[in-house]
Design a protein around this motif. Structure first.
Motif, mmCIF file in Angstrom:
data_model
loop_
_atom_site.group_PDB
_atom_site.id
_atom_site.type_symbol
_atom_site.label_atom_id
_atom_site.label_comp_id
_atom_site.label_asym_id
_atom_site.label_seq_id
_atom_site.Cartn_x
_atom_site.Cartn_y
_atom_site.Cartn_z
ATOM 1 N N ALA A 1 23.497 86.644 144.406
ATOM 2 C CA ALA A 1 22.239 85.956 144.103
ATOM 3 C C ALA A 1 22.515 84.556 143.562
ATOM 4 O O ALA A 1 21.889 83.586 143.983
ATOM 5 N N LEU A 2 23.463 84.451 142.636
ATOM 6 C CA LEU A 2 23.781 83.150 142.044
ATOM 7 C C LEU A 2 24.302 82.183 143.111
ATOM 8 O O LEU A 2 23.972 80.997 143.098
ATOM 9 N N LEU A 3 25.094 82.703 144.039
ATOM 10 C CA LEU A 3 25.609 81.869 145.140
ATOM 11 C C LEU A 3 24.459 81.388 146.023
ATOM 12 O O LEU A 3 24.392 80.210 146.382
ATOM 13 N N ALA A 4 23.542 82.314 146.345
ATOM 14 C CA ALA A 4 22.411 81.971 147.223
ATOM 15 C C ALA A 4 21.517 80.916 146.559
ATOM 16 O O ALA A 4 21.025 80.002 147.220
ATOM 17 N N ILE A 5 21.325 81.039 145.227
ATOM 18 C CA ILE A 5 20.463 80.090 144.505
ATOM 19 C C ILE A 5 21.125 78.718 144.432
ATOM 20 O O ILE A 5 20.473 77.687 144.602
ATOM 21 N N ALA A 6 22.456 78.720 144.204
ATOM 22 C CA ALA A 6 23.187 77.448 144.166
ATOM 23 C C ALA A 6 23.110 76.762 145.528
ATOM 24 O O ALA A 6 23.042 75.541 145.631
ATOM 25 N N ASP A 7 23.106 77.565 146.575
ATOM 26 C CA ASP A 7 23.068 77.059 147.951
ATOM 27 C C ASP A 7 21.701 76.416 148.248
ATOM 28 O O ASP A 7 21.630 75.305 148.756
ATOM 29 N N ALA A 8 20.623 77.122 147.919
ATOM 30 C CA ALA A 8 19.267 76.608 148.137
ATOM 31 C C ALA A 8 18.320 77.353 147.207
ATOM 32 O O ALA A 8 18.063 78.544 147.403
ATOM 33 N N PRO A 9 17.792 76.695 146.168
ATOM 34 C CA PRO A 9 16.890 77.383 145.228
ATOM 35 C C PRO A 9 15.636 77.894 145.951
ATOM 36 O O PRO A 9 14.991 77.138 146.673
ATOM 37 N N PRO A 10 15.328 79.180 145.772
ATOM 38 C CA PRO A 10 14.149 79.756 146.441
ATOM 39 C C PRO A 10 12.861 79.404 145.701
ATOM 40 O O PRO A 10 12.902 78.869 144.598
ATOM 41 N N ASP A 11 11.710 79.717 146.306
ATOM 42 C CA ASP A 11 10.414 79.518 145.656
ATOM 43 C C ASP A 11 10.068 80.688 144.749
ATOM 44 O O ASP A 11 9.235 80.564 143.860
ATOM 45 N N LEU A 12 10.701 81.850 145.042
ATOM 46 C CA LEU A 12 10.428 83.045 144.240
ATOM 47 C C LEU A 12 11.598 84.014 144.422
ATOM 48 O O LEU A 12 12.211 84.049 145.488
ATOM 49 N N ILE A 13 11.888 84.787 143.374
ATOM 50 C CA ILE A 13 12.976 85.766 143.446
ATOM 51 C C ILE A 13 12.413 87.165 143.225
ATOM 52 O O ILE A 13 11.690 87.404 142.252
ATOM 53 N N LEU A 14 12.725 88.070 144.149
ATOM 54 C CA LEU A 14 12.411 89.492 143.987
ATOM 55 C C LEU A 14 13.684 90.122 143.461
ATOM 56 O O LEU A 14 14.717 90.082 144.122
ATOM 57 N N LEU A 15 13.593 90.699 142.277
ATOM 58 C CA LEU A 15 14.818 91.118 141.608
ATOM 59 C C LEU A 15 14.770 92.598 141.258
ATOM 60 O O LEU A 15 13.887 93.028 140.513
ATOM 61 N N ASP A 16 15.720 93.347 141.794
ATOM 62 C CA ASP A 16 15.804 94.772 141.480
ATOM 63 C C ASP A 16 16.316 94.945 140.048
ATOM 64 O O ASP A 16 17.250 94.285 139.618
ATOM 65 N N TRP A 17 15.674 95.857 139.316
ATOM 66 C CA TRP A 17 16.040 96.086 137.912
ATOM 67 C C TRP A 17 17.445 96.679 137.815
ATOM 68 O O TRP A 17 18.251 96.269 136.987
ATOM 69 N N MET A 18 17.728 97.696 138.673
ATOM 70 C CA MET A 18 19.019 98.386 138.618
ATOM 71 C C MET A 18 19.950 97.838 139.689
ATOM 72 O O MET A 18 19.836 98.183 140.856
ATOM 73 N N LEU A 19 20.896 97.018 139.260
ATOM 74 C CA LEU A 19 21.882 96.459 140.188
ATOM 75 C C LEU A 19 23.270 96.870 139.692
ATOM 76 O O LEU A 19 23.462 97.066 138.496
ATOM 77 N N PRO A 20 24.230 97.012 140.595
ATOM 78 C CA PRO A 20 25.606 97.279 140.145
ATOM 79 C C PRO A 20 26.143 96.031 139.442
ATOM 80 O O PRO A 20 25.797 94.912 139.814
ATOM 81 N N GLY A 21 26.937 96.215 138.403
ATOM 82 C CA GLY A 21 27.461 95.056 137.664
ATOM 83 C C GLY A 21 26.377 94.513 136.749
ATOM 84 O O GLY A 21 25.777 95.252 135.978
ATOM 85 N N MET A 22 26.093 93.228 136.852
ATOM 86 C CA MET A 22 25.077 92.610 136.001
ATOM 87 C C MET A 22 23.695 93.139 136.386
ATOM 88 O O MET A 22 23.311 93.079 137.554
ATOM 89 N N SER A 23 22.925 93.666 135.407
ATOM 90 C CA SER A 23 21.613 94.235 135.717
ATOM 91 C C SER A 23 20.618 93.136 136.077
ATOM 92 O O SER A 23 20.844 91.959 135.786
#
Ligand code: CA
Length: 229
Positions: free
Chosen positions: A38-60
């Protein structure tokens, strides 16, 4: 213009289903399976909105939301959290992390698209000219001027920034810490009571026009700009 939505979700089947629905709703889609992607994708091109899953492996998802709020490139990007039914939804933590809305799984993609549109409208609540009008108060962002009806309002620079933030994020409560992050920038050390001081000044500025009621105190939580009583 097509809105760019970043989906951060480790379950490929859900990611694909959501991506399909959003493309059908004429949105551009980027995908990430975890916080790092996600951080790579945002650095590449900031989106207008982020849909973010609460339970992710590693950083929540919650930790990631906090981090996104602290970084300049993503501080203003609205976030909708995806949570599983039965999962403890800690709204206070979510509010602190700057999450804009929640959608509980399993959700219908039609509902999800409607929520995305509502959050986008709320966060970019202008008519395309940079002029925003709420309850008789108008802010002309390109000119950095504020009007009450037809009258030009004399306003200080910090009060202007605070008002601009509230007018582009209406009907939602912000804690003092969140306002410090959004309006003062997360990297400066300012005490929370500074927020109260500037809210008070902003109310005084609006008082001659009878518009101070738009800026509401929500006891124990923070402040909100609202046209509802
Ligand atoms: Ca997950």
């Amino acid at each position: 213009m097509q809105k760019r939505i970043l989906i951060v979700e480790d379950e490929a089947s859900i990611r694909e289903m959501v991506a399909f629905a959003l493309r059908k709703a004429d949105m551009a889609v980027a995908q990430a399976a975890d916080a790092r992607e996600a951080l790579l994708a945002i650095a590449d091109a900031p989106p207008d909105l982020i849909l973010l899953d609460w339970m992710l492996p590693g950083m929540s998802g919650l930790e990631l939301a906090r981090r996104l709020r602290q970084e300049a490139a993503s501080a203003e990007v609205p976030i909708i959290m995806l949570t599983a039914r039965g999962e403890e939804i800690d709204r206070v933590n979510g509010l602190e992390a700057g999450v804009d809305d929640y959608v509980v799984k399993p959700f219908s993609t039609r509902e999800l698209v409607a929520r995305i549109r509502a959050v986008l409208r709320r966060s970019q609540g202008d008519d395309g000219t940079g002029s925003i009008e709420i309850g008789g108060l108008r802010i002309d962002a390109p000119a950095q001027r504020v009007y009450a009806g037809d009258e030009l309002v004399s306003i200080g620079p910090t009060e202007y920034r605070l008002l601009h933030f509230f007018m582009t994020h209406t009907e939602r409560v912000y804690s003092r810490a969140q306002l410090l992050d959004h309006v003062w920038g997360g990297n400066v050390y300012v005490e929370e009571r500074t927020v109260d001081v500037h809210v008070r000044r902003l109310r005084k500025t609006l008082e001659p026009y009878g518009l101070e009621r738009l800026l509401q105190t929500v006891r124990g939580t923070g402040y909100r700009l609202s046209v509802k009583a």
